[in-house]
Design a protein around this motif. Structure first.
Motif, short mmCIF file in Angstrom:
data_model
loop_
_atom_site.label_atom_id
_atom_site.label_comp_id
_atom_site.label_asym_id
_atom_site.label_seq_id
_atom_site.Cartn_x
_atom_site.Cartn_y
_atom_site.Cartn_z
N ARG A 117 -3.50 -6.67 -3.16
CA ARG A 117 -3.96 -6.19 -1.84
C ARG A 117 -5.42 -6.57 -1.61
O ARG A 117 -5.78 -6.98 -0.51
N ALA B 37 0.84 -1.21 0.00
CA ALA B 37 0.00 0.00 0.00
C ALA B 37 0.87 1.25 0.00
O ALA B 37 0.62 2.20 -0.76
N GLU C 160 -2.68 -3.30 -6.35
CA GLU C 160 -4.02 -3.14 -5.79
C GLU C 160 -4.83 -4.43 -5.88
O GLU C 160 -5.59 -4.76 -4.97
N ALA D 288 2.74 1.56 -3.39
CA ALA D 288 1.84 1.93 -4.48
C ALA D 288 1.61 3.44 -4.49
O ALA D 288 1.57 4.07 -5.55
#
Length: 130
Positions: free
Chosen positions: A123, A53, A120, A56
């Motif tokens: 995740r 996270a 993403e 990114a």
């Protein structure tokens, strides 16, 4: 929660990708990496999700002048972390971006966006498991 060692999350489930592509998470690979230690699997996935996270966000920022070395380092870090938890599509995207940066390839921005999208997706898969 399902036994992580026996579940693969197909890419098509979360991203609508074509059949035959690598799963978002190869949990059999993760199980081998952790010698089947379920608690360690959860810990590694949690750590990867948090780190991914943060990375990114950094990757999504517009690159500045002379930022290639820093971005290659970020991509390399993502690649290694992703491989360790079985996020092989993330690792492949990170490797493609790292290579483009190293060679001054004009597709850098497209490859960076693809890497962020893979992060993403991974995740989301991890959060769905946990």
């Amino acid at each position: 929660m399902a036994n992580l060692a026996t579940v693969d999350i197909p890419r098509a489930e979360l991203s609508g990708a074509c059949e035959g592509e690598a799963p978002i998470l190869d949990l059999v690979h993760l199980s081998r990496q952790t010698f089947g230690d379920h608690a360690l699997e959860i810990e590694l996935l949690t750590l990867f999700e948090r780190q991914a996270a943060q990375l990114a966000v950094r990757l999504a920022q517009a690159p500045g002048p002379g930022d290639s070395a820093n971005r290659m380092e970020l991509a390399h870090m993502v690649k290694g972390s992703a491989r360790s938890v079985g996020a092989l599509a993330v690792a492949a995207a990170a490797e493609a971006y790292e290579t483009a940066l190293r060679h001054g390839d004009g597709a850098q921005s497209r490859l960076c966006a693809a890497l962020v999208a893979e992060i993403e997706a991974a995740r989301a898969a991890i959060l769905a498991l946990l």
